[in-house]
Every structure is written in C-alpha cells, then in structure tokens.
Design an enzyme around this catalytic site. Structure first.
Site, PDB file in Angstrom:
ATOM      1  N   THR A   6      43.861  56.724  32.574  1.00  0.00           N
ATOM      2  CA  THR A   6      43.528  55.511  33.329  1.00  0.00           C
ATOM      3  C   THR A   6      42.545  55.856  34.435  1.00  0.00           C
ATOM      4  O   THR A   6      42.555  56.969  34.966  1.00  0.00           O
ATOM      5  CB  THR A   6      44.788  54.848  33.940  1.00  0.00           C
ATOM      6  OG1 THR A   6      44.380  53.686  34.685  1.00  0.00           O
ATOM      7  CG2 THR A   6      45.562  55.768  34.860  1.00  0.00           C
ATOM      8  N   ASP A  60      47.243  48.779  28.932  1.00  0.00           N
ATOM      9  CA  ASP A  60      46.295  47.690  29.122  1.00  0.00           C
ATOM     10  C   ASP A  60      47.070  46.517  29.702  1.00  0.00           C
ATOM     11  O   ASP A  60      48.154  46.179  29.215  1.00  0.00           O
ATOM     12  CB  ASP A  60      45.636  47.305  27.796  1.00  0.00           C
ATOM     13  CG  ASP A  60      44.362  46.518  28.045  1.00  0.00           C
ATOM     14  OD1 ASP A  60      43.637  46.845  29.004  1.00  0.00           O
ATOM     15  OD2 ASP A  60      44.082  45.561  27.302  1.00  0.00           O
ATOM     16  N   GLY A 137      43.740  44.909  42.545  1.00  0.00           N
ATOM     17  CA  GLY A 137      43.351  43.853  41.609  1.00  0.00           C
ATOM     18  C   GLY A 137      43.766  42.461  42.057  1.00  0.00           C
ATOM     19  O   GLY A 137      43.457  42.011  43.177  1.00  0.00           O
TER      20      GLY A 137
HETATM   21  P1  ITT Z   1      42.246  51.405  33.095  1.00  0.00           P
HETATM   22  O1  ITT Z   1      41.849  50.506  31.933  1.00  0.00           O
HETATM   23  O2  ITT Z   1      41.305  52.543  33.320  1.00  0.00           O
HETATM   24  O3  ITT Z   1      43.685  51.845  32.989  1.00  0.00           O
HETATM   25  P2  ITT Z   1      41.803  48.970  34.663  1.00  0.00           P
HETATM   26  O4  ITT Z   1      41.908  48.708  36.123  1.00  0.00           O
HETATM   27  O5  ITT Z   1      40.522  48.629  33.951  1.00  0.00           O
HETATM   28  O6  ITT Z   1      42.198  50.525  34.432  1.00  0.00           O
HETATM   29  P3  ITT Z   1      43.245  47.089  32.935  1.00  0.00           P
HETATM   30  O7  ITT Z   1      42.082  46.917  32.026  1.00  0.00           O
HETATM   31  O8  ITT Z   1      44.586  47.313  32.311  1.00  0.00           O
HETATM   32  O9  ITT Z   1      43.035  48.307  33.955  1.00  0.00           O
HETATM   33  O10 ITT Z   1      43.443  45.900  33.952  1.00  0.00           O
HETATM   34  C1  ITT Z   1      42.832  44.665  33.811  1.00  0.00           C
HETATM   35  C2  ITT Z   1      42.572  44.067  35.156  1.00  0.00           C
HETATM   36  O11 ITT Z   1      43.802  43.525  35.650  1.00  0.00           O
HETATM   37  C3  ITT Z   1      42.029  45.023  36.206  1.00  0.00           C
HETATM   38  O12 ITT Z   1      41.039  44.335  36.960  1.00  0.00           O
HETATM   39  C4  ITT Z   1      43.226  45.326  37.076  1.00  0.00           C
HETATM   40  O13 ITT Z   1      42.840  45.534  38.412  1.00  0.00           O
HETATM   41  C5  ITT Z   1      44.072  44.044  36.934  1.00  0.00           C
HETATM   42  N1  ITT Z   1      45.476  44.407  37.022  1.00  0.00           N
HETATM   43  C6  ITT Z   1      46.180  45.152  36.135  1.00  0.00           C
HETATM   44  N2  ITT Z   1      47.421  45.359  36.574  1.00  0.00           N
HETATM   45  C7  ITT Z   1      47.512  44.730  37.778  1.00  0.00           C
HETATM   46  C8  ITT Z   1      48.520  44.609  38.739  1.00  0.00           C
HETATM   47  O14 ITT Z   1      49.690  45.219  38.602  1.00  0.00           O
HETATM   48  N3  ITT Z   1      48.255  43.906  39.837  1.00  0.00           N
HETATM   49  C9  ITT Z   1      47.060  43.313  40.015  1.00  0.00           C
HETATM   50  N4  ITT Z   1      46.044  43.403  39.182  1.00  0.00           N
HETATM   51  C10 ITT Z   1      46.261  44.108  38.055  1.00  0.00           C
END
Ligand code: ITT
Length: 177
Positions: A6, A60, A137
């Site tokens: 990640t 994801d 996020g």
């Molecule tokens: P990796 O794929 O490298 O693991 P990423 O941040 O791109 O990291 P995701 O594609 O899984 O991870 O996440 C999709 C989006 O949703 C991303 O913008 C995250 O910041 C947000 N997100 C995921 N989990 C969250 C959480 O627990 N709280 C708030 N936002 C979240």
C-alpha cells in the site's frame, strides 16, 4: 511477516494495530477499472504475488454514497485526488439522504495457494461540513452518529471501521489454520 502492499500510511497504521507484525511495501500495482472492489483487489493480487515472494496482502477500499448511486465507489481514490472532500460536499448540497458506507476488501496470498479475500463495511452519513484532523481521505466528512471518523483516535476508528472488519476477518482466518 506479511508484506502489506500500500502507498497509504494511514491504512497501514490501522492494519498494523490489528496484526501487530506487518511490513509496508509501497511498490504500487495496477488498479484496473472495474465495477467492484473485489475485482480490483484480485487483479492487483495476481500482479503483486508474482513480484513478492512470501505472504502478501493488499486492500482496496471505497466510499459509496446512496444519494449518488454509489459514487465515488471504485473511483474513490481518483475522486479524492480531483474534487476531494469539498467536491463531495458540493455534490451533496441539495441531498436530504446523507446515507453512505465505506467498504474494504483485503486480499491475501502466499506461495502455493489461491488468494483469499475478506470484506468489511461501516455505515454512516455524509456530514454537512468537514470535522476532525485525524485519519485520512474521506474521514472528515464521514460521520457515524454525531462524530466524524477524523475526530476518532485510531483505536476508536478500529472498533468500527470497514478496514477493521476486513482485517479482523483475515486475521481470524490466518489464526484458525
Ligand atoms: P493504496 O491503493 O496504495 O493502498 P489508496 O489510498 O489509493 O492506497 P484505496 O484505493 O483503497 O487506497 O482508497 C480509495 C480512496 O478512499 C483513497 O482516496 C483513500 O484515501 C479513501 N479511503 C480509503 N479508506 C479510507 C478510510 O478508512 N477513511 C477515509 N478515506 C478512505
């Protein structure tokens, strides 16, 4: 030791609090355009397992807003980078239905076995303003009751979150073998 692939430090910290022993690998993988988090995770896992020997996992996640027919969903990372939390709040300006949920899908693989997947969800509402400085996020705009996820300590978020749900299910499966 499991490698967690990640780029997201916040994700890693939440998973590490559940697993204890994890190593973060920020090596990237192809996130395909698909309709479900499961398809994205399983495709990514095939690529990652071919590159990293040993136990490996990736996750994801996405935010699904009911009034927006599940948007941003599988596009959550792109939407966070482009319109961000302010953009989601604007899209929600005239919406009375604030219901939303986060979903997390974790995929795990080790040599000699097919990948397994576990998921978790947390249901809540999109607030009317961002609140809180913790988490990452969409946390500041996602509320469970009166509290945004960004107002919660990691420990409290890990009591209820989508990620805690998927990660605990994986841990239980690993411990039961
Ligand atoms: P990796 O794929 O490298 O693991 P990423 O941040 O791109 O990291 P995701 O594609 O899984 O991870 O996440 C999709 C989006 O949703 C991303 O913008 C995250 O910041 C947000 N997100 C995921 N989990 C969250 C959480 O627990 N709280 C708030 N936002 C979240």
């Amino acid at each position: 030791m499991i490698n967690f692939v990640t780029s997201n430090k916040g994700k890693f910290a939440e998973a590490q609090a559940i697993f204890g022993d994890l190593a973060q690998k920020d090596i990237g993988y192809t996130e395909i355009q698909a309709d479900t988090l499961e398809e994205v995770a399983i495709f990514g896992m095939k690529e990652v397992a071919a590159r990293l020997p040993g136990p490996v996992m990736l996750e994801d996640a996405g935010l699904f807003v009911e009034a927006l027919n599940g948007f941003p969903g599988v596009y959550s990372a792109y939407v966070q980078k482009t319109i961000g939390n302010a953009g989601i709040l604007r899209l929600m300006e005239c919406q009375e239905n604030r219901k939303a949920y986060f979903k997390s899908v974790v995929a795990y693989s080790e040599p000699g076995m097919d990948a397994v997947m576990f998921s978790g969800e947390v249901h809540g509402q999109i607030g009317f303003e961002p609140r809180g400085k913790k988490g990452f996020g969409y946390d500041p705009i996602f509320y469970v009751g009166d509290v945004s996820l960004a107002e919660m300590d990691l420990e409290n978020k890990n009591q209820i979150s989508h990620r805690a749900g998927s990660m605990r299910a994986l841990k239980k499966w690993l411990d039961s073998r």
